[in-house]
Design a protein around this motif. Structure first.
Motif, PDB file in Angstrom:
ATOM      1  N   GLU A   1      10.481   7.803   1.741  1.00 57.28           N
ATOM      2  CA  GLU A   1      10.504   8.388   0.410  1.00 57.28           C
ATOM      3  C   GLU A   1      10.096   7.322  -0.575  1.00 57.28           C
ATOM      4  O   GLU A   1      10.718   6.259  -0.634  1.00 57.28           O
ATOM      5  CB  GLU A   1      11.908   8.908   0.094  1.00 57.28           C
ATOM      6  N   ILE A   2       9.050   7.581  -1.306  1.00 55.69           N
ATOM      7  CA  ILE A   2       8.520   6.563  -2.195  1.00 55.69           C
ATOM      8  C   ILE A   2       8.562   7.089  -3.625  1.00 55.69           C
ATOM      9  O   ILE A   2       7.832   8.019  -3.973  1.00 55.69           O
ATOM     10  CB  ILE A   2       7.052   6.230  -1.825  1.00 55.69           C
ATOM     11  N   ALA A   3       9.426   6.512  -4.441  1.00 54.10           N
ATOM     12  CA  ALA A   3       9.483   6.921  -5.854  1.00 54.10           C
ATOM     13  C   ALA A   3       8.801   5.828  -6.659  1.00 54.10           C
ATOM     14  O   ALA A   3       9.040   4.642  -6.435  1.00 54.10           O
ATOM     15  CB  ALA A   3      10.923   7.083  -6.285  1.00 54.10           C
TER      16      ALA A   3
ATOM     17  N   GLU B   1      -1.025   2.254  -6.305  1.00 49.99           N
ATOM     18  CA  GLU B   1      -0.909   2.168  -4.850  1.00 49.99           C
ATOM     19  C   GLU B   1       0.448   1.599  -4.459  1.00 49.99           C
ATOM     20  O   GLU B   1       0.926   0.661  -5.077  1.00 49.99           O
ATOM     21  CB  GLU B   1      -2.037   1.306  -4.290  1.00 49.99           C
ATOM     22  N   VAL B   2       1.059   2.185  -3.449  1.00 47.35           N
ATOM     23  CA  VAL B   2       2.371   1.718  -3.009  1.00 47.35           C
ATOM     24  C   VAL B   2       2.414   1.705  -1.478  1.00 47.35           C
ATOM     25  O   VAL B   2       1.840   2.578  -0.833  1.00 47.35           O
ATOM     26  CB  VAL B   2       3.496   2.674  -3.490  1.00 47.35           C
ATOM     27  N   LEU B   3       3.082   0.692  -0.940  1.00 43.92           N
ATOM     28  CA  LEU B   3       3.187   0.558   0.513  1.00 43.92           C
ATOM     29  C   LEU B   3       4.661   0.556   0.900  1.00 43.92           C
ATOM     30  O   LEU B   3       5.469  -0.076   0.239  1.00 43.92           O
ATOM     31  CB  LEU B   3       2.549  -0.778   0.912  1.00 43.92           C
ATOM     32  N   ARG B   4       5.035   1.284   1.924  1.00 42.19           N
ATOM     33  CA  ARG B   4       6.454   1.340   2.330  1.00 42.19           C
ATOM     34  C   ARG B   4       6.589   1.415   3.849  1.00 42.19           C
ATOM     35  O   ARG B   4       5.714   1.937   4.537  1.00 42.19           O
ATOM     36  CB  ARG B   4       7.123   2.607   1.798  1.00 42.19           C
ATOM     37  N   THR B   5       7.732   0.946   4.320  1.00 50.42           N
ATOM     38  CA  THR B   5       8.030   1.014   5.753  1.00 50.42           C
ATOM     39  C   THR B   5       8.664   2.370   6.080  1.00 50.42           C
ATOM     40  O   THR B   5       9.443   2.895   5.286  1.00 50.42           O
ATOM     41  CB  THR B   5       9.032  -0.113   6.103  1.00 50.42           C
ATOM     42  N   ILE B   6       8.324   2.879   7.248  1.00 45.95           N
ATOM     43  CA  ILE B   6       8.925   4.150   7.672  1.00 45.95           C
ATOM     44  C   ILE B   6      10.234   3.852   8.398  1.00 45.95           C
ATOM     45  O   ILE B   6      10.269   3.012   9.284  1.00 45.95           O
ATOM     46  CB  ILE B   6       8.007   4.877   8.682  1.00 45.95           C
ATOM     47  N   THR B   7      11.298   4.548   8.002  1.00 44.72           N
ATOM     48  CA  THR B   7      12.527   4.433   8.785  1.00 44.72           C
ATOM     49  C   THR B   7      12.848   5.809   9.328  1.00 44.72           C
ATOM     50  O   THR B   7      12.965   6.761   8.559  1.00 44.72           O
ATOM     51  CB  THR B   7      13.725   3.976   7.902  1.00 44.72           C
ATOM     52  N   ASP B   8      12.956   5.846  10.618  1.00 40.55           N
ATOM     53  CA  ASP B   8      13.347   7.087  11.272  1.00 40.55           C
ATOM     54  C   ASP B   8      12.496   8.290  10.846  1.00 40.55           C
ATOM     55  O   ASP B   8      13.018   9.314  10.409  1.00 40.55           O
ATOM     56  CB  ASP B   8      14.831   7.342  10.967  1.00 40.55           C
TER      57      ASP B   8
ATOM     58  N   ASP C   1      -5.970  12.598  -6.858  1.00 42.41           N
ATOM     59  CA  ASP C   1      -6.118  12.486  -5.406  1.00 42.41           C
ATOM     60  C   ASP C   1      -4.893  11.737  -4.885  1.00 42.41           C
ATOM     61  O   ASP C   1      -4.644  10.608  -5.308  1.00 42.41           O
ATOM     62  CB  ASP C   1      -7.341  11.624  -5.040  1.00 42.41           C
ATOM     63  N   LEU C   2      -4.160  12.349  -4.001  1.00 39.96           N
ATOM     64  CA  LEU C   2      -3.040  11.647  -3.372  1.00 39.96           C
ATOM     65  C   LEU C   2      -3.451  11.358  -1.940  1.00 39.96           C
ATOM     66  O   LEU C   2      -3.576  12.263  -1.118  1.00 39.96           O
ATOM     67  CB  LEU C   2      -1.782  12.521  -3.373  1.00 39.96           C
ATOM     68  N   ASN C   3      -3.704  10.091  -1.685  1.00 41.54           N
ATOM     69  CA  ASN C   3      -4.160   9.714  -0.363  1.00 41.54           C
ATOM     70  C   ASN C   3      -3.028   9.011   0.375  1.00 41.54           C
ATOM     71  O   ASN C   3      -2.448   8.053  -0.137  1.00 41.54           O
ATOM     72  CB  ASN C   3      -5.369   8.784  -0.497  1.00 41.54           C
TER      73      ASN C   3
ATOM     74  N   VAL D   1       0.476   4.855   0.015  1.00 40.06           N
ATOM     75  CA  VAL D   1       0.226   6.016  -0.835  1.00 40.06           C
ATOM     76  C   VAL D   1      -0.635   5.579  -2.008  1.00 40.06           C
ATOM     77  O   VAL D   1      -0.319   4.595  -2.679  1.00 40.06           O
ATOM     78  CB  VAL D   1       1.572   6.583  -1.350  1.00 40.06           C
ATOM     79  N   ARG D   2      -1.730   6.282  -2.204  1.00 42.28           N
ATOM     80  CA  ARG D   2      -2.629   5.947  -3.317  1.00 42.28           C
ATOM     81  C   ARG D   2      -2.796   7.179  -4.199  1.00 42.28           C
ATOM     82  O   ARG D   2      -3.140   8.258  -3.707  1.00 42.28           O
ATOM     83  CB  ARG D   2      -3.989   5.530  -2.761  1.00 42.28           C
ATOM     84  N   LEU D   3      -2.548   7.024  -5.485  1.00 40.81           N
ATOM     85  CA  LEU D   3      -2.690   8.134  -6.423  1.00 40.81           C
ATOM     86  C   LEU D   3      -3.821   7.778  -7.376  1.00 40.81           C
ATOM     87  O   LEU D   3      -3.746   6.767  -8.075  1.00 40.81           O
ATOM     88  CB  LEU D   3      -1.371   8.275  -7.176  1.00 40.81           C
ATOM     89  N   THR D   4      -4.865   8.596  -7.393  1.00 39.59           N
ATOM     90  CA  THR D   4      -6.054   8.213  -8.171  1.00 39.59           C
ATOM     91  C   THR D   4      -6.497   9.332  -9.087  1.00 39.59           C
ATOM     92  O   THR D   4      -6.542  10.496  -8.684  1.00 39.59           O
ATOM     93  CB  THR D   4      -7.246   7.939  -7.217  1.00 39.59           C
ATOM     94  N   ILE D   5      -6.870   8.956 -10.309  1.00 44.12           N
ATOM     95  CA  ILE D   5      -7.536   9.921 -11.190  1.00 44.12           C
ATOM     96  C   ILE D   5      -8.484   9.143 -12.097  1.00 44.12           C
ATOM     97  O   ILE D   5      -8.123   8.075 -12.608  1.00 44.12           O
ATOM     98  CB  ILE D   5      -6.521  10.752 -12.016  1.00 44.12           C
ATOM     99  N   GLY D   6      -9.697   9.620 -12.205  1.00 46.75           N
ATOM    100  CA  GLY D   6     -10.692   8.999 -13.092  1.00 46.75           C
ATOM    101  C   GLY D   6     -10.759   7.490 -12.956  1.00 46.75           C
ATOM    102  O   GLY D   6     -10.741   6.773 -13.947  1.00 46.75           O
ATOM    103  N   GLY D   7     -10.731   6.975 -11.745  1.00 50.61           N
ATOM    104  CA  GLY D   7     -10.853   5.529 -11.530  1.00 50.61           C
ATOM    105  C   GLY D   7      -9.527   4.788 -11.651  1.00 50.61           C
ATOM    106  O   GLY D   7      -9.385   3.655 -11.199  1.00 50.61           O
ATOM    107  N   GLU D   8      -8.514   5.415 -12.252  1.00 52.53           N
ATOM    108  CA  GLU D   8      -7.188   4.773 -12.376  1.00 52.53           C
ATOM    109  C   GLU D   8      -6.421   4.971 -11.078  1.00 52.53           C
ATOM    110  O   GLU D   8      -6.340   6.084 -10.568  1.00 52.53           O
ATOM    111  CB  GLU D   8      -6.386   5.417 -13.511  1.00 52.53           C
TER     112      GLU D   8
END
Ligand code: GCB
Length: 609
Positions: A237-239, A226-233, A257-259, A216-223
């Motif tokens: 959920e990424i907080a 980024e977070v990476l997580r494993t999927i279970t079932d 931008d939420l990519n 998951v990448r959250l971007t605004i104005g160059g800032e």
């Protein structure tokens, strides 16, 4: 259900344009295989409402057929192909290349069919849709009961149980799309807490693969965060926290931008999805709606998706024009009265910083009558609410869910004379002369709707919009008291001084009783553009201004009034009835073709300066 997009993993092509069209009053289309070819077609634009276009179809609500030939040419390796309908009002059946795909009930929310094994690649396809919007008490919104149950009890044609024309047809775009076989199925973005220093957000991703990884990448104005997580079932959920977030608000509608990227078990990227999201919190406090912890008094309108030629069909120039005019007037919000609007409305509101109360099609509900009918209608009401929240949950502009508009308690009144008395009785009751002790039928159904709203979304307020004369028990079911009031119009007609006095007394009483902030969701006066009178009288432009002024003055005087939405932004089409000259509700501040009445200038002077 994610909205179709184009990117390197996904494709979507609009089928908007001219389609073949034929009415089928004898309902012989299916038997005669009209899903292959229409015997006597004419052309119809999609999106639009057929009632607005053809002389012989204005009041025709029964089955009609749409047919479109299209060429499909896609890279289909590891892809699912599907058809997406943004809305078909109200009941539709779909065929592709002569094969039935299914039927769908509900007029304002999207639905899809997997057509991977039915679509012809690099060849011509034939898509057929039959649509009807017959009025039945078991539908949502209900129609076809004896007269306008929720209103004056006068007859209306067509016999809807709501005050807008029951337009029919393919009202929004239709898409032919592809997405990866292994794919992201849903994304939910929520702001859990936010201040200028830091925000805590949560991204919930649902995939159709059991195991893999999500980035998951959250971007605004160059800032970027980024977070990476494993999927279970199937679910991840990424907080995470965002430091110094740019908070979304009407003054600064900052969109990130939420990519989201999906990696399969061999770490290859198999799908990607981009959403525009806003970081902001919304809640209701003792004084009203609070956005990012600050009071946000609501100023704006109830509206309709309604315009010349398009009917209820998506009309992008009108959509943009309405946003421009709302900003010109100085409004900060609107309600999607009385059904979910096309998602494009929310896209623009996200960008413009307009706040939206998103409403279900649960308008004109009543709770007496055939139990089976009421039961199936309640199921539909709950389903549409859940689907609405599912569709709109990621729009920062959406600040509340309106689960119903003006549900009517049994036998509320049968004439305006009675309504007038009822209001005074209501007021008397409210000031403590008598207490209602029995549970009014409908209360449980409304509570159930509120519960559905809260269970699907714990981050936004949930409201019921109540009419004058609704039982006290219904007033504070939601997070704030939301009421429509027509003092000075339907009640105390022509007597604005008395109307002002009663309005103030009533609101004081309601506030004392409930302790909750009050949102005036509707008030207004039918006004014939160009009609003037001194002294003012009903239907003149002067009367509209004077009536609106009463409500706006009170809003400024009373802290517990947390918002005012004028009914209506623009004049709009209704069924024919004695109260609706030319089949129009004329309470618009703008005419149907968006010309300002005196009231628009009055509001501009008052709100935009
Ligand atoms: C209402 C309804 C709205 C009508 C309006 C009116 O309370 O919510 O749908 O159009 O009154 O003008 O009568």
């Amino acid at each position: 259900m994610l909205r179709p997009i184009n990117n390197k993993f996904r494709s979507c092509h609009s089928l908007a344009g001219l389609w073949d069209f034929q009415m089928d009053p004898d309902r012989c289309g299916e038997k005669n295989r009209w899903f292959k070819v229409l015997p006597n077609p004419r052309s119809i634009p999609v999106p639009s409402s057929w009632n607005e276009l053809f002389d012989d179809a204005r009041d025709y609500l029964d089955e009609s057929w749409y047919l479109k030939k299209f060429f499909f040419n896609a890279h289909l390796e590891n892809k699912t192909s599907y058809l997406r309908f943004d809305s078909a009002n109200y009941f539709s059946c779909i065929w592709l290349n002569g094969v039935g795909l299914g039927e769908h009930e509900g007029g304002h929310l999207p639905f899809e069919y997997d057509v991977s094994d039915k679509i012809l690649n690099t060849q011509e396809n034939v898509l057929a849709v039959s649509v009807e919007n017959r009025l039945f008490p078991s539908r949502v919104p209900p129609g076809g009961a004896d007269g306008w149950k929720a209103g004056a009890g006068t007859s209306m044609y067509p016999d809807a149980n709501y005050d807008f024309f029951p337009y029919c047809g393919l009202h929004r775009d239709v898409f032919v799309c592809t997405k990866p076989v292994q794919c992201i199925e849903d994304i939910k973005f929520e702001t859990l807490a936010a201040s200028v220093d830091s925000a805590s957000v949560c991204v919930r991703v649902v995939t159709n693969i059991k195991e893999g990884q999500i980035a998951v990448r959250l971007t605004i104005g160059g800032e970027q965060t980024e977070v990476l997580r494993t999927i279970t079932d199937h679910i991840t959920e990424i907080a995470f926290d965002v430091s110094k977030p740019q908070l979304w608000s009407p003054e600064d509608p900052a969109l990130y931008d939420l990519n989201v990227e999906l990696f399969d078990s061999s770490s290859a990227v198999v799908d990607e999805y981009l959403l525009y999201v806003g970081i902001r919190t919304v809640s209701v406090t003792k004084t009203g709606v609070s956005l990012n912890g600050k009071d946000m008094p609501l100023k704006g309108f109830g509206k309709h998706e309604d315009s010349d030629f398009f009917g209820r069909g998506l009309n992008l120039p009108v959509l943009v024009k309405d946003h421009e005019l709302m900003k010109w007037v100085g409004a900060n919000s609107f309600r999607t009265s009385h059904y979910p609007y096309a998602e494009e409305w929310l896209d623009l509101a996200d960008r413009d910083g307009l706040l939206v109360i998103s409403e279900t099609p649960n308008v004109g509900l009543y709770f007496d009558g055939d139990e089976a009918e009421l039961g199936s209608r309640q199921k539909l009401s709950e389903r549409f609410l859940a689907e609405l929240i599912d569709r709109d949950k990621n729009h920062p502009s959406v600040i509340a869910w309106s689960v119903a508009n003006e549900p009517s308690p049994p036998a509320i009144y049968s004439s305006f004379a009675e309504l007038e008395k009822t209001e005074e009785n209501q007021l008397r009751k409210a000031v403590g002369k008598s207490e209602v002790t029995t549970v009014v039928p409908g209360t449980q159904q409304l509570k159930d709707l509120i519960d559905v709203g809260r269970s699907y979304d714990a981050t936004r307020p949930v409201i019921v919009v109540n009419l004058l004369g609704a039982p006290d028990q219904w007033l504070d079911l939601g997070d704030m008291v939301c009421i429509t009031r027509y003092w000075g119009w339907y009640v105390k007609s022509g007597r604005l001084d008395e109307a002002a006095e009663l309005l103030e007394k009533e609101l004081e009483t309601i506030h004392k009783k409930t302790g909750k902030p009050i949102f005036l969701a509707e008030f207004g006066a039918d006004t014939l553009a160009g009609c003037h009178a001194v002294p003012s009288e009903m239907f003149s432009e002067e009367y509209q201004v004077e009536l609106l002024k009463i409500y706006l003055d009170l809003f400024e005087k009373k802290d517990y009034i947390c918002g005012v939405h004028i009914w209506n932004f623009a004049d709009f089409k209704t069924s024919q009835a004695v109260l609706r000259v030319g089949g129009m509700n004329l309470k618009g501040v703008f005419t149907r073709d968006r010309k300002p009445k005196m009231a628009a200038k009055f509001l501009h002077d008052r709100w935009s300066k």
